[in-house]
Design a protein around this motif. Structure first.
Motif, PDB file in Angstrom:
ATOM      1  N   UNK B 151       0.834  -1.189   0.000  1.00  0.00           N
ATOM      2  CA  UNK B 151       0.000   0.000   0.000  1.00  0.00           C
ATOM      3  C   UNK B 151       0.882   1.257   0.000  1.00  0.00           C
ATOM      4  N   UNK B 152       1.981   1.207   0.745  1.00  0.00           N
ATOM      5  CA  UNK B 152       2.898   2.355   0.786  1.00  0.00           C
ATOM      6  C   UNK B 152       3.390   2.708  -0.610  1.00  0.00           C
ATOM      7  N   UNK B 153       3.830   1.688  -1.370  1.00  0.00           N
ATOM      8  CA  UNK B 153       4.348   1.945  -2.715  1.00  0.00           C
ATOM      9  C   UNK B 153       3.237   2.465  -3.623  1.00  0.00           C
ATOM     10  N   UNK B 154       2.043   1.839  -3.504  1.00  0.00           N
ATOM     11  CA  UNK B 154       0.952   2.240  -4.387  1.00  0.00           C
ATOM     12  C   UNK B 154       0.479   3.662  -4.079  1.00  0.00           C
ATOM     13  N   UNK B 155       0.487   4.035  -2.797  1.00  0.00           N
ATOM     14  CA  UNK B 155      -0.023   5.347  -2.409  1.00  0.00           C
ATOM     15  C   UNK B 155       1.010   6.457  -2.623  1.00  0.00           C
ATOM     16  N   UNK B 156       2.317   6.093  -2.670  1.00  0.00           N
ATOM     17  CA  UNK B 156       3.384   7.096  -2.720  1.00  0.00           C
ATOM     18  C   UNK B 156       3.244   8.046  -3.912  1.00  0.00           C
ATOM     19  N   UNK B 157       2.602   7.565  -4.977  1.00  0.00           N
ATOM     20  CA  UNK B 157       2.425   8.420  -6.144  1.00  0.00           C
ATOM     21  C   UNK B 157       1.691   9.713  -5.822  1.00  0.00           C
ATOM     22  N   UNK B 158       0.809   9.668  -4.825  1.00  0.00           N
ATOM     23  CA  UNK B 158       0.076  10.893  -4.471  1.00  0.00           C
ATOM     24  C   UNK B 158       1.013  11.946  -3.896  1.00  0.00           C
ATOM     25  N   UNK B 159       2.190  11.523  -3.473  1.00  0.00           N
ATOM     26  CA  UNK B 159       3.181  12.481  -2.996  1.00  0.00           C
ATOM     27  C   UNK B 159       4.181  12.838  -4.094  1.00  0.00           C
ATOM     28  N   UNK B 160       4.568  11.831  -4.895  1.00  0.00           N
ATOM     29  CA  UNK B 160       5.558  12.074  -5.948  1.00  0.00           C
ATOM     30  C   UNK B 160       5.019  13.011  -7.030  1.00  0.00           C
ATOM     31  N   UNK B 242      -1.222   5.633 -10.196  1.00  0.00           N
ATOM     32  CA  UNK B 242      -0.260   6.574  -9.606  1.00  0.00           C
ATOM     33  C   UNK B 242       1.139   6.401 -10.207  1.00  0.00           C
ATOM     34  N   UNK B 243       1.530   5.157 -10.523  1.00  0.00           N
ATOM     35  CA  UNK B 243       2.867   4.958 -11.089  1.00  0.00           C
ATOM     36  C   UNK B 243       2.970   5.530 -12.492  1.00  0.00           C
ATOM     37  N   UNK B 244       1.922   5.371 -13.273  1.00  0.00           N
ATOM     38  CA  UNK B 244       1.950   5.935 -14.624  1.00  0.00           C
ATOM     39  C   UNK B 244       2.135   7.446 -14.534  1.00  0.00           C
ATOM     40  N   UNK B 245       1.371   8.076 -13.611  1.00  0.00           N
ATOM     41  CA  UNK B 245       1.482   9.523 -13.452  1.00  0.00           C
ATOM     42  C   UNK B 245       2.864   9.903 -12.917  1.00  0.00           C
TER      43      UNK B 245
END
Lengths: 346, 255
Positions: B151-160, B242-245
């Protein structure tokens, strides 16, 4: 037949190809700033070459293009015979780059900083530790290698940064204002280290706005201003083009008009006075190019007596690179420094 | 591929040490969920008598939500690390080395699995110490930590993404705050049955709730393949978006 001869000629050229070869390089940033405006030069293997000019002259932009961090608008650049646009990855293998902003990881130790970059650059594991020890000695960091870099002084960070750029024994080392922000003592020490790197065979390309630095380190320099190379040569050659001694007269004037009046007065009064080869206005007065100034000064001062000429100070010196810059651009490097502006990557 | 993996490992280790060497990073992250766990489990102790709660105590209900909440908080600022490297020149230093540039991004992402699992472990252990139960034992605990790391990796995009687009620390920080309501609108505090109708609809699309529900099952009822599957699917969709973005924004920054 002609093409065959031509081809053979090209091959001979390639064999003796310079390490850096820049042709008609232009960089226009978004918004229209022409940071680099048609720059061409070559640097031979093992040479210590420098770009001397004020901030905003296009030095950093040029060096970032050569180090593959920025794409030029037009023109071409080859480093070690490799086109920086076509094969940036291969260029990165050949070069080291110490940037103006010291980039080291403050939360890692000195040694960890070196190990990370060394491994990313695929320095063989069997060589890496030995190479790091060697560089720590060269940069006088052996004792502080296990301390976190956040505790280092500015000079130590600079030297560590330089060491990270040298790990893979680059053919060419790019140095962007390598002694910016250092005290005179650390600057002198770093100059010695740079000279020893160059002696070991690395081609050096340096940018600086310190004339002493260019004079001391570079075998050949290009003076740059407003994105163009103004003149190029060895420091000695360039100083010879100024030729004469430089006599600087600072004038006491209450207004710009008054200053201008005194300047033209001086021009009139020194007309026909043979030792004075040229008169240029400088920010606070005039600069005279005088042959054998020591002998000519008493008569020169006598001639300037009267007509409301008020000389506040008179200094004379042998021509410096600053005089060279002044002669070719009509400005001094120092007064140009106000306008520091980093435009980023675009 | 091997090159990228090796570079990601090297850069990931740096990112992990950077995190571990500043205890403030995880102390400040854990403070809020720990307070919520201890305080709310006492303050709202009697809420458990309302219909919709199946757990034995509100602490048992609250614990999985706070584990996910800690991960949520833990990754809300991670994009700023990349931004700091951008501003202080370290990113340029890496760009001059002949590495694959995507390794720089992966080197920031991959260690999040470890750091998030570690933060989740602290909350899990604390809630067990306070009296929550863990019916699935050690395997279930590992499952909870693994779900937290993913979940941490998947959610991190909202910060990156906000960090890489704005290139400004403050803007990035305040933009990630916009995601805060999502954590409060999840089933972290009350079950979906106790939510007003419109919130139930929102909740159906809230990936955070799916992760919480899977973890809650592991703590109080047992291995529930359906819930775990839903959590993995929700995270996979979140991850892809999120990773694509993030990759797009990263490429744009380091072109």
């Amino acid at each position: 037949m002609v093409t065959e001869t031509q081809q053979r000629l090209d091959e001979t050229h390639a064999a003796a190809a310079p390490v850096i070869e820049v042709r008609e390089l232009v960089k226009v940033y978004k918004g229209g700033t022409r940071a680099v405006d048609g720059v061409s030069f070559t640097v031979a293997e093992g040479e210590f070459f420098g770009f001397l000019g004020p901030n905003g002259a296009g030095k950093t932009t040029t060096i970032r293009i050569l180090a593959t961090l920025l794409r030029p608008t037009s023109g071409s650049a080859k480093v070690s015979g490799i086109d920086v646009l076509a094969h940036p990855g291969e260029v990165r293998r050949e070069v080291g780059f110490a940037m103006q902003t010291v980039a080291v990881d403050p939360l890692a130790t000195g040694r960890e900083n070196l190990e990370l970059i060394g491994r990313l650059r695929r320095v063989p594991a069997s060589e890496l530790q030995g190479r790091i020890d060697e560089l720590l000695v060269l940069m006088k960091l052996t004792e502080s290698q296990k301390k976190v870099v956040g505790t280092y002084s500015g000079g130590m960070k600079r030297r560590l940064d330089l060491a990270t750029a040298l790990l893979h024994r680059p053919k060419v080392l790019f140095l962007d204002e390598p002694t910016e922000g250092l005290d005179p003592q650390s600057r002198n020490a770093l100059w010695e280290e740079l000279e020893s790197v160059n002696r070991s065979g690395t081609t050096m390309f340096l940018t600086t706005h310190y004339m002493e630095e260019a004079d001391r380190l570079c075998k050949r320099i290009a003076i740059v201003d407003e994105g163009k190379i103004v003149v190029e040569g060895t420091p000695a050659e360039l100083k010879r083009t100024v030729g004469n001694d430089v006599v600087e007269l600072q004038l006491e004037a209450d207004s710009p008009n008054e200053l201008e009046r005194q300047r033209s007065g001086i021009g009139r009064m020194l007309e026909g006075f043979e030792p004075v080869a040229e008169i240029k206005s400088s920010p606070a007065g005039v600069q005279l190019y005088v042959s054998d100034a020591a002998a000519a000064i008493p008569e020169l001062v006598r001639r300037l007596d009267g007509d409301g000429i008020r000389i506040g100070a008179l200094t004379m010196h042998q021509p410096s690179l600053d005089d060279v810059f002044m002669r070719y651009t009509g400005k001094t490097i120092r007064e140009e420094q106000a306008n520091v502006h980093f435009t980023g990557w675009y | 591929m091997i090159g990228v993996a090796y570079e990601t490992f090297l850069l990931g280790r740096r990112a992990f040490l950077r995190w571990a060497r500043v205890p403030g990073n995880w102390i400040s992250t854990l403070f809020f969920p720990l307070i919520q766990l201890v305080l709310f489990s006492q303050l709202f102790k009697d809420i458990i008598q309302l219909p919709g709660f199946k757990e034995s105590s509100y602490l048992a209900y609250l614990a999985p939500g706070q584990i996910v909440f800690a991960v949520f908080l833990g990754v809300s600022w991670v994009g700023i690390n990349l931004l700091m490297d951008y501003h202080n020149g370290y990113l340029d230093k890496l760009r001059v080395t002949p590495i694959n540039r995507i390794s720089i991004l992966f080197g920031e992402m991959v260690p999040l699995f470890v750091t998030c699992a570690m933060m989740a472990a602290v909350i899990l252990v604390t809630s067990l110490a306070l009296g929550a139960s863990l019916v699935t034992g050690i395997p279930g605990a590992l499952g909870i930590l693994a779900l937290s790391g993913l979940f941490g990796i998947a959610w991190a995009g909202t910060s990156f993404v906000p960090a890489l687009i704005t290139k400004n620390e403050q803007a990035a920080g305040s933009l990630s705050l916009l995601f805060f309501p999502l954590a409060f609108m999840s089933t972290a505090f009350v079950p979906v049955e106790r939510m007003p109708g419109w919130l139930q609809v929102v909740n159906n699309w809230n990936p955070i709730s799916y992760v919480i529900e899977a973890q809650r099952a592991l703590m109080s009822t047992g291995f529930d393949a359906g819930l775990i599957g839903k959590a993995l699917l929700a995270m996979a969709i979140l991850f892809i978006v999120t990773q694509a973005a993030t990759i797009w924004a990263f490429r744009r920054l380091t072109a």
